[in-house]
Design a protein around this motif. Structure first.
Motif, PDB file in Angstrom:
ATOM      1  N   LEU A   1      22.246  44.924  48.693  1.00 14.86           N
ATOM      2  CA  LEU A   1      23.599  44.299  48.365  1.00 14.86           C
ATOM      3  C   LEU A   1      24.366  44.936  47.297  1.00 14.86           C
ATOM      4  O   LEU A   1      23.748  45.336  46.265  1.00 14.86           O
ATOM      5  CB  LEU A   1      23.667  42.655  48.105  1.00 14.86           C
ATOM      6  CG  LEU A   1      23.035  41.763  48.983  1.00 14.86           C
ATOM      7  CD1 LEU A   1      23.061  40.283  48.450  1.00 14.86           C
ATOM      8  CD2 LEU A   1      24.014  41.812  50.254  1.00 14.86           C
ATOM      9  N   CYS A   2      25.551  45.390  47.461  1.00 16.39           N
ATOM     10  CA  CYS A   2      26.350  46.048  46.466  1.00 16.39           C
ATOM     11  C   CYS A   2      27.460  45.033  46.129  1.00 16.39           C
ATOM     12  O   CYS A   2      28.230  44.470  46.825  1.00 16.39           O
ATOM     13  CB  CYS A   2      26.966  47.336  47.139  1.00 16.39           C
ATOM     14  SG  CYS A   2      25.762  48.280  47.773  1.00 16.39           S
ATOM     15  N   PHE A   3      27.474  45.126  44.820  1.00 16.24           N
ATOM     16  CA  PHE A   3      28.827  44.198  44.064  1.00 16.24           C
ATOM     17  C   PHE A   3      29.518  45.046  43.216  1.00 16.24           C
ATOM     18  O   PHE A   3      29.082  46.301  42.520  1.00 16.24           O
ATOM     19  CB  PHE A   3      28.137  43.079  43.093  1.00 16.24           C
ATOM     20  CG  PHE A   3      27.071  42.462  43.867  1.00 16.24           C
ATOM     21  CD1 PHE A   3      27.358  41.093  44.298  1.00 16.24           C
ATOM     22  CD2 PHE A   3      25.954  42.653  43.925  1.00 16.24           C
ATOM     23  CE1 PHE A   3      26.552  40.221  44.892  1.00 16.24           C
ATOM     24  CE2 PHE A   3      24.855  41.873  44.697  1.00 16.24           C
ATOM     25  CZ  PHE A   3      25.264  40.677  45.165  1.00 16.24           C
ATOM     26  N   GLU A   4      30.655  44.618  42.876  1.00 14.78           N
ATOM     27  CA  GLU A   4      31.367  45.275  41.640  1.00 14.78           C
ATOM     28  C   GLU A   4      30.728  45.086  40.437  1.00 14.78           C
ATOM     29  O   GLU A   4      29.967  44.168  40.050  1.00 14.78           O
ATOM     30  CB  GLU A   4      32.774  44.717  41.242  1.00 14.78           C
ATOM     31  CG  GLU A   4      32.640  43.227  41.094  1.00 14.78           C
ATOM     32  CD  GLU A   4      34.137  42.558  40.627  1.00 14.78           C
ATOM     33  OE1 GLU A   4      35.048  43.292  39.960  1.00 14.78           O
ATOM     34  OE2 GLU A   4      34.396  41.199  41.055  1.00 14.78           O
TER      35      GLU A   4
ATOM     36  N   VAL B   1      34.901  35.044  40.612  1.00 13.37           N
ATOM     37  CA  VAL B   1      33.607  35.312  41.721  1.00 13.37           C
ATOM     38  C   VAL B   1      33.548  36.872  41.791  1.00 13.37           C
ATOM     39  O   VAL B   1      34.448  37.745  42.089  1.00 13.37           O
ATOM     40  CB  VAL B   1      33.917  34.804  42.927  1.00 13.37           C
ATOM     41  CG1 VAL B   1      32.652  34.805  43.939  1.00 13.37           C
ATOM     42  CG2 VAL B   1      33.884  33.145  42.888  1.00 13.37           C
ATOM     43  N   VAL B   2      32.277  37.429  41.580  1.00 15.06           N
ATOM     44  CA  VAL B   2      31.831  38.641  41.484  1.00 15.06           C
ATOM     45  C   VAL B   2      32.239  39.116  42.991  1.00 15.06           C
ATOM     46  O   VAL B   2      31.792  38.483  44.128  1.00 15.06           O
ATOM     47  CB  VAL B   2      30.679  39.202  41.145  1.00 15.06           C
ATOM     48  CG1 VAL B   2      30.158  40.399  41.513  1.00 15.06           C
ATOM     49  CG2 VAL B   2      30.294  38.890  39.731  1.00 15.06           C
ATOM     50  N   ARG B   3      32.974  40.173  43.163  1.00  9.74           N
ATOM     51  CA  ARG B   3      33.071  40.730  44.697  1.00  9.74           C
ATOM     52  C   ARG B   3      31.733  41.451  45.204  1.00  9.74           C
ATOM     53  O   ARG B   3      31.557  42.469  44.666  1.00  9.74           O
ATOM     54  CB  ARG B   3      34.392  41.867  44.484  1.00  9.74           C
ATOM     55  CG  ARG B   3      34.913  42.576  45.605  1.00  9.74           C
ATOM     56  CD  ARG B   3      36.334  43.087  45.579  1.00  9.74           C
ATOM     57  NE  ARG B   3      36.315  43.919  44.676  1.00  9.74           N
ATOM     58  CZ  ARG B   3      35.842  45.437  44.301  1.00  9.74           C
ATOM     59  NH1 ARG B   3      35.698  45.876  45.760  1.00  9.74           N
ATOM     60  NH2 ARG B   3      35.998  46.056  43.269  1.00  9.74           N
ATOM     61  N   LEU B   4      31.827  41.065  46.407  1.00 11.25           N
ATOM     62  CA  LEU B   4      30.724  42.043  47.173  1.00 11.25           C
ATOM     63  C   LEU B   4      31.451  42.983  47.772  1.00 11.25           C
ATOM     64  O   LEU B   4      32.486  43.073  48.402  1.00 11.25           O
ATOM     65  CB  LEU B   4      29.846  41.047  47.978  1.00 11.25           C
ATOM     66  CG  LEU B   4      28.866  40.160  47.877  1.00 11.25           C
ATOM     67  CD1 LEU B   4      29.402  38.828  46.906  1.00 11.25           C
ATOM     68  CD2 LEU B   4      28.116  39.453  49.046  1.00 11.25           C
TER      69      LEU B   4
END
Length: 321
Positions: free
Chosen positions: A101-104, A70-73
C-alpha cells in the motif's frame, strides 16, 4: 493507482534497509519517491484470509476518501510470484503474494514521538490542533461516506503529522482490510491492546464506539502522560482532572513570558473531561464522534471569546473607558 511490483522495487531500492522508516504488526514502511512526490510504501506481511477480490474491493472503497485529517492512499500493488523457499528443511517452489500500500509521506512523524511520561511535549495550542483534527478525521470516516468506516487501530503511532503539525489518521486502509477478514484484531496487532475497548476484549464486539474509546485513550495520554494514564481508572474523574490541571499549570508557569494560563487550563480540562467519557466501560455512555466534534467547536468558540475579552481588559485605553 495500480503499481507494478517492479516499480515498487525500483523506488525502494528493492526494499533496502536504509529506506525503512517504520515497522509494525502489519508490515514494514519504506520512504520512496515516485514522480517527484515522496511517498510511504508499506509492504504488508502475510495476512490470513485476505484474498485478491477482497483486497481490490476494499482498496477501491478507501481510495475515494479525501479529508485534510486522513492520510491519503495513493495506490497499491498486489502481485503473485513464485520463489524457492525452505520448508522444514526441504526446498519448495512456493507462490508468494506481494501486497503493498502506498500513502502520502508525512514529514512530521507520528504523535507517539511527542507523548512523554507526564504529558505531551508539545505546547497546548498544538495539542488542541491534534485533538480537534483527529476528531474531525474520525468523524469523516464514521459519518461522511456511503457506509461507516471504522479504523479499529487508532493509536498515537497511527496519527501522523505534517510539517505544520496538522494531524492525519494513518493506516486506515490496512486496518479496514484486516478487519474485513473477520480475524480477531488482537491477534493481528503489535502492542496496541491498551487502545481497544473492554467489550472487544471480552466478546470481540465492534461498533462505532470502538474508535471513540481509542480516541479517549489517546487524548488522556497526550494530556496526562503515559504514567499518569493508569490513574484515570483508579481515582474519581474530578480528582483526575484536577491532577492533570495541576501538572499543566506547572508546565505553563515554567514558560517565560506566559503571564496568563487560565484559558489554556480550561481547554485542557475540558478535553480531559470529554476523553474520560470516551473511555467509559459502558459503550452506551460514550459520546458519538459527531457529538465530540460539536463539543470541541463550542469549546473553541468559548476559549476565543474569553481570549478576546482578556485582551480587551488589558488594553490601557479600554481601561479608561
Amino acid at each position: 493507482m495500480d503499481f507494478e511490483l517492479r516499480v515498487i522495487e525500483a523506488i525502494t531500492n528493492n526494499f533496502a534497509d536504509d529506506q525503512i522508516v517504520g515497522s509494525g504488526g502489519y508490515g514494514v514502511v519504506y520512504r520512496a519517491t515516485h514522480e517527484g512526490e515522496e511517498i510511504a510504501v508499506k509492504k504488508l506481511r502475510q495476512l490470513p484470509g485476505l484474498g485478491d477480490k477482497q483486497f481490490d474491493s476494499e482498496f477501491r472503497n478507501l481510495r475515494n476518501i479525501r479529508h485534510q485529517n486522513v492520510v491519503r492512499l495513493i495506490g497499491y500493488c498486489y502481485e503473485s510470484r513464485h520463489k524457492y523457499m525452505d520448508h522444514n528443511g526441504d526446498l519448495v517452489f512456493a507462490q508468494i503474494m506481494e501486497r503493498v500500500l502506498c500513502f502520502e509521506y508525512m514529514h512530521g512523524g507520528s504523535l507517539d514521538e511527542h507523548i512523554q511520561d507526564k504529558s505531551c511535549g508539545l505546547e497546548w495550542p498544538t495539542c488542541y490542533k491534534i485533538i480537534k483534527g483527529t476528531s474531525e478525521g474520525l468523524n469523516h470516516l464514521h459519518n461522511s461516506q456511503g457506509k461507516h468506516i471504522y479504523h479499529l487501530d487508532l493509536k498515537p503511532g497511527n496519527i501522523l503529522l505534517d510539517e505544520s503539525m496538522t494531524p492525519k489518521i494513518g493506516d486506515l486502509g490496512l486496518s479496514r482490510l484486516v478487519a474485513s477478514t473477520k480475524t480477531r484484531q488482537t491477534e493481528m496487532r503489535d502492542g496496541t491492546l491498551g487502545f481497544v475497548p473492554p467489550e472487544y476484549i471480552k466478546d470481540g464486539f465492534i461498533s462505532k464506539k470502538f474508535d471513540v474509546f481509542s480516541l479517549g485513550v489517546i487524548i488522556i495520554k497526550m494530556l496526562a502522560g503515559n504514567k499518569n494514564y493508569v490513574r484515570c481508572s483508579e481515582i474519581p474523574p474530578e480528582q483526575f482532572i484536577q491532577l492533570v490541571s495541576e501538572n499543566w499549570t506547572k508546565k505553563l508557569q515554567e514558560k517565560t513570558g506566559h503571564s496568563s494560563h487560565e484559558i489554556d487550563i480550561l481547554g485542557v480540562t475540558s478535553c480531559v473531561g470529554i476523553a474520560l467519557r470516551c473511555v467509559d466501560n459502558d459503550r452506551n455512555k460514550r459520546p458519538c464522534i459527531n457529538d465530540i466534534v460539536h463539543e470541541l467547536d463550542q469549546l473553541e468558540a468559548k476559549l476565543k471569546a474569553m481570549s478576546l475579552a482578556s485582551d480587551v481588559s488589558k488594553d490601557p485605553i479600554a481601561e479608561q473607558l
